[in-house]
Design a protein around this motif. Structure first.
Motif, short mmCIF file in Angstrom:
data_model
loop_
_atom_site.label_atom_id
_atom_site.label_comp_id
_atom_site.label_asym_id
_atom_site.label_seq_id
_atom_site.Cartn_x
_atom_site.Cartn_y
_atom_site.Cartn_z
N PRO A 1 -36.04 18.30 20.15
CA PRO A 1 -36.45 17.08 20.86
C PRO A 1 -35.23 16.27 21.27
O PRO A 1 -34.17 16.36 20.64
N PRO A 2 -35.36 15.48 22.33
CA PRO A 2 -34.27 14.56 22.65
C PRO A 2 -34.17 13.48 21.58
O PRO A 2 -35.17 13.11 20.96
N SER A 3 -32.97 12.99 21.37
CA SER A 3 -32.79 11.91 20.40
C SER A 3 -33.39 10.62 20.94
O SER A 3 -33.67 10.50 22.15
N ASP A 4 -33.57 9.66 20.07
CA ASP A 4 -34.06 8.36 20.51
C ASP A 4 -33.11 7.75 21.53
O ASP A 4 -33.53 7.11 22.51
N GLY A 5 -31.81 7.96 21.31
CA GLY A 5 -30.82 7.45 22.25
C GLY A 5 -30.93 8.10 23.61
O GLY A 5 -30.80 7.42 24.65
N ASP A 6 -31.18 9.42 23.65
CA ASP A 6 -31.34 10.11 24.92
C ASP A 6 -32.59 9.65 25.65
O ASP A 6 -32.58 9.47 26.87
N LEU A 7 -33.68 9.48 24.91
CA LEU A 7 -34.92 8.99 25.53
C LEU A 7 -34.71 7.61 26.14
O LEU A 7 -35.13 7.34 27.27
N ARG B 1 -33.75 4.17 30.92
CA ARG B 1 -32.88 3.22 31.62
C ARG B 1 -32.51 3.73 33.01
O ARG B 1 -32.51 2.99 33.99
N VAL B 2 -32.20 5.02 33.09
CA VAL B 2 -31.87 5.62 34.39
C VAL B 2 -33.04 5.48 35.35
O VAL B 2 -32.86 5.22 36.55
N GLU C 1 -27.09 15.28 32.73
CA GLU C 1 -26.00 15.68 33.60
C GLU C 1 -24.77 16.05 32.79
O GLU C 1 -23.96 16.89 33.18
N ALA C 2 -24.61 15.41 31.64
CA ALA C 2 -23.51 15.64 30.71
C ALA C 2 -23.96 15.07 29.38
O ALA C 2 -24.97 14.34 29.31
N PRO C 3 -23.26 15.39 28.29
CA PRO C 3 -23.67 14.84 26.99
C PRO C 3 -23.78 13.31 27.05
O PRO C 3 -22.83 12.62 27.40
N GLY C 4 -24.98 12.82 26.73
CA GLY C 4 -25.20 11.39 26.73
C GLY C 4 -25.40 10.77 28.09
O GLY C 4 -25.62 9.56 28.18
N LYS C 5 -25.35 11.56 29.16
CA LYS C 5 -25.50 11.02 30.51
C LYS C 5 -26.70 11.67 31.19
O LYS C 5 -26.82 12.89 31.23
#
Length: 254
Positions: free
Chosen positions: A34-40, A45-46, A121-125
């Protein structure tokens, strides 16, 4: 071409199939990441950025012939998984799905809905990759049981509830099993292997120009288009032509 049929962008990035194992190890029911809470949160936001809202506006304009005065982006990100190529070819321990995108619903002031897909697109992006008409992901995810995720089988435009032990078909343009029926993971793996193993990228079927395969030139290194999107478009599966006939949900690409 500004709009294309709904489910091409998320098609499988699959490789040549190997021999189907007699049974699939129990560990194959685990490991869906699963995506992390931060990634979600980053994906949501995007979705609220001006360029993402502009994509949604273009979709409403092109597909629904609307010019919304206001577009509201949802505050919830819905992880969307696609069929794992390693699972298709029977790699021991491979989970059935891999994360494809995070879906966020856009609502026009008229009430029309569209779905923005944010992709890594990239780690954390994350990047606003595309917008589809309708809110299938939101509607279908509401039917999931706790611990399950939303899995897409692009070739048949199939949507499944993927749980620890199996899948349940929620909807498909070309259903291969009854809607609502539980299918154990080992059985589902045999099914998708049988459907796609001899028609995957790198196969004789592809080399012979089979339906749904193309041989595009490699994209320039500086296109700015996320690798996941390019791979999905290049490796569109064998069911693309059939899905185009059966399914009319529309996509506005980035």
């Amino acid at each position: 071409m500004d709009t294309i049929c709904r489910k091409f962008a998320g098609c499988l990035a699959v490789a040549v199939a190997t021999l189907l194992p007699a049974t699939l190890p129990a560990s194959a029911s685990e490991g869906v990441v699963p995506p992390s809470d931060g990634d979600l949160a980053a994906a949501v936001r995007v979705a609220g950025q001006p360029d993402a809202i502009g994509l949604a506006r273009s979709n409403f304009r092109q597909v629904d012939q609307l010019e919304p005065r206001q577009i509201t982006m949802g505050e919830k990100g819905i992880p969307v998984y696609t069929l794992n190529p390693d699972f298709v070819r029977g790699v021991a321990g491979a989970p059935a799905g891999v994360l494809r995108s995070v879906a966020v619903t856009a609502t026009a002031d008229s009430g029309q809905k569209a779905t923005l897909q944010a992709m890594p697109e990239a780690p954390g992006k994350w990047v606003a990759a595309s917008v589809f008409s309708g809110n299938d992901e939101e509607t279908l995810s509401a039917r999931l049981k706790p611990g399950s995720v939303l899995l897409n089988e692009p070739q048949i435009n199939g949507w499944y509830e993927l749980g620890p032990d199996g899948v349940v078909l929620l909807r498909a343009s070309l259903p291969q099993s009854p809607v609502g029926k539980f299918v154990p993971l080992s059985d589902y793996q045999r099914e998708v292997h049988g459907r796609y193993a001899d028609k995957l990228p790198g196969s004789d079927y592809q080399r012979g120009g089979g339906i749904g395969f193309t041989q595009p030139e490699p994209p320039p290194a500086d296109t700015g288009i996320p690798v996941a999107i390019v791979a999905g478009l290049i490796t569109a599966g064998v069911g693309v032509v059939l899905v185009a006939v059966w399914w009319r949900r529309r996509l506005t690409p980035r």
